[in-house]
Design an enzyme around this catalytic site. Sequence first.
Site, PDB file in Angstrom:
ATOM      1  N   TYR A  88       8.169  81.601  -1.156  1.00 17.31           N
ATOM      2  CA  TYR A  88       9.173  80.685  -1.113  1.00 17.31           C
ATOM      3  C   TYR A  88      10.451  80.907  -0.875  1.00 17.31           C
ATOM      4  O   TYR A  88      10.933  82.183  -1.234  1.00 17.31           O
ATOM      5  CB  TYR A  88       8.852  79.715  -2.342  1.00 17.31           C
ATOM      6  CG  TYR A  88       9.340  80.177  -3.565  1.00 17.31           C
ATOM      7  CD1 TYR A  88       8.457  80.967  -4.448  1.00 17.31           C
ATOM      8  CD2 TYR A  88      10.751  79.716  -4.081  1.00 17.31           C
ATOM      9  CE1 TYR A  88       8.913  81.206  -5.630  1.00 17.31           C
ATOM     10  CE2 TYR A  88      11.153  80.112  -5.144  1.00 17.31           C
ATOM     11  CZ  TYR A  88      10.210  80.842  -6.109  1.00 17.31           C
ATOM     12  OH  TYR A  88      10.632  81.546  -7.251  1.00 17.31           O
ATOM     13  N   ARG A 103       2.543  78.803   1.273  1.00 14.29           N
ATOM     14  CA  ARG A 103       1.579  79.398   0.255  1.00 14.29           C
ATOM     15  C   ARG A 103       0.153  78.991   0.502  1.00 14.29           C
ATOM     16  O   ARG A 103      -0.977  79.161  -0.348  1.00 14.29           O
ATOM     17  CB  ARG A 103       2.029  78.688  -1.147  1.00 14.29           C
ATOM     18  CG  ARG A 103       2.093  77.469  -1.473  1.00 14.29           C
ATOM     19  CD  ARG A 103       2.505  76.918  -2.502  1.00 14.29           C
ATOM     20  NE  ARG A 103       2.123  77.710  -3.922  1.00 14.29           N
ATOM     21  CZ  ARG A 103       2.477  77.253  -5.216  1.00 14.29           C
ATOM     22  NH1 ARG A 103       3.328  76.336  -5.328  1.00 14.29           N
ATOM     23  NH2 ARG A 103       2.052  77.822  -6.023  1.00 14.29           N
ATOM     24  N   ASP A 258       8.648  77.217 -18.439  1.00 13.97           N
ATOM     25  CA  ASP A 258       7.779  78.325 -18.574  1.00 13.97           C
ATOM     26  C   ASP A 258       8.248  79.421 -19.562  1.00 13.97           C
ATOM     27  O   ASP A 258       7.356  80.052 -20.217  1.00 13.97           O
ATOM     28  CB  ASP A 258       7.748  79.246 -17.230  1.00 13.97           C
ATOM     29  CG  ASP A 258       7.431  78.125 -16.221  1.00 13.97           C
ATOM     30  OD1 ASP A 258       6.806  77.383 -16.036  1.00 13.97           O
ATOM     31  OD2 ASP A 258       7.910  78.826 -15.073  1.00 13.97           O
TER      32      ASP A 258
END
Length: 306
Positions: A88, A103, A258
């Site tokens: 990306y 992807r 995350d």
Amino acid sequence: MSKRFLSIGECMVELSQAGAGLLRKGFAGDTLNTAWYARACLSPEWSVDYFTALGDDAMSDEMLAFFNQAQIGTGFIRRIKGKAPGLYMISLKDGERSFSYWRDSSAARLLAADPDRLREAIEACDVIYFSGITLAILSRDHVDTLLAEIRRAKAVGKLVAFDPNIRPRLWSGYDEMHATISEGARASSIVLPSFDDEAAHFGDVSIEATIERYRALGATSVVVKNGADGVTLSFGGTVSFVAAEKVEQVVDTTSAGDSFNGAFLASYLRTNDATQAARAAAKVAARVVSEHGALVAREKLGLEAL
Ligand code: ADP
């Protein structure tokens, strides 16, 4: 006794603007980011492994070397002939970032194509982490394979953690997205959603509604992240709130959730205290949003103060 944390998903090549038309190459992806922060925050008796599939090209070799250098185990990673990692690019226009993805045919889409390898990895580990993005990139058959193994892990008492990480454009339709993410949550013990995503895509009117929905699906514990407005935890039937840390200047919120997940799980595994773990994770995430990029070096996370 040594213990093992396994994160399952896709890491991509990241190209970001380096000025004068140049691009800088990095590696990132939601589950890899969480593995990175879990590695930074867990004690040395824990090993952290990444489960994905890579190709046999030079970029896959580099990615593997990057994982190894970050002390993220690569022993379960399958290499597929003729494949390559997804990619990306981050574009900048008037200070606003936008993302382009390549992807659709990445090697990681086949991460569950070898059920024996998947079972071997999950059986060898004590904690399993995956996300809605992990599920979104797989075929329906492979979602079934992955979730069957994850359910087995939960049934034998392993900790299974899941971030729904809702990304509508990765799914072919709303119903599929809703049903599959719900299945992922049902197979898990701790679900770590972000409230803005759940409200926008699943219509939750409040944080309590998000908690109730995931508890009703069978998740024992729910941690609802709400950016600068802190997190609400539902553990063992008790609901508690932990405020976010004050951040002087937010530089880049990439991987805030995350990093929170990795730091939260690491602290929870050590202390068995969800509130304490959320406080520690809020400190780590505050450092992460104060720096550029998805993967902030361990030395900058303020771990000695936790
Ligand atoms: P996601 O990236 O998944 O949308 P959030 O935006 O909810 O996740 O952020 C995760 C955590 O990162 C929050 O719970 C909080 O601890 C921290 N965080 C995010 N944004 C800020 C902010 N502006 N100030 C302080 N902490 C923040």
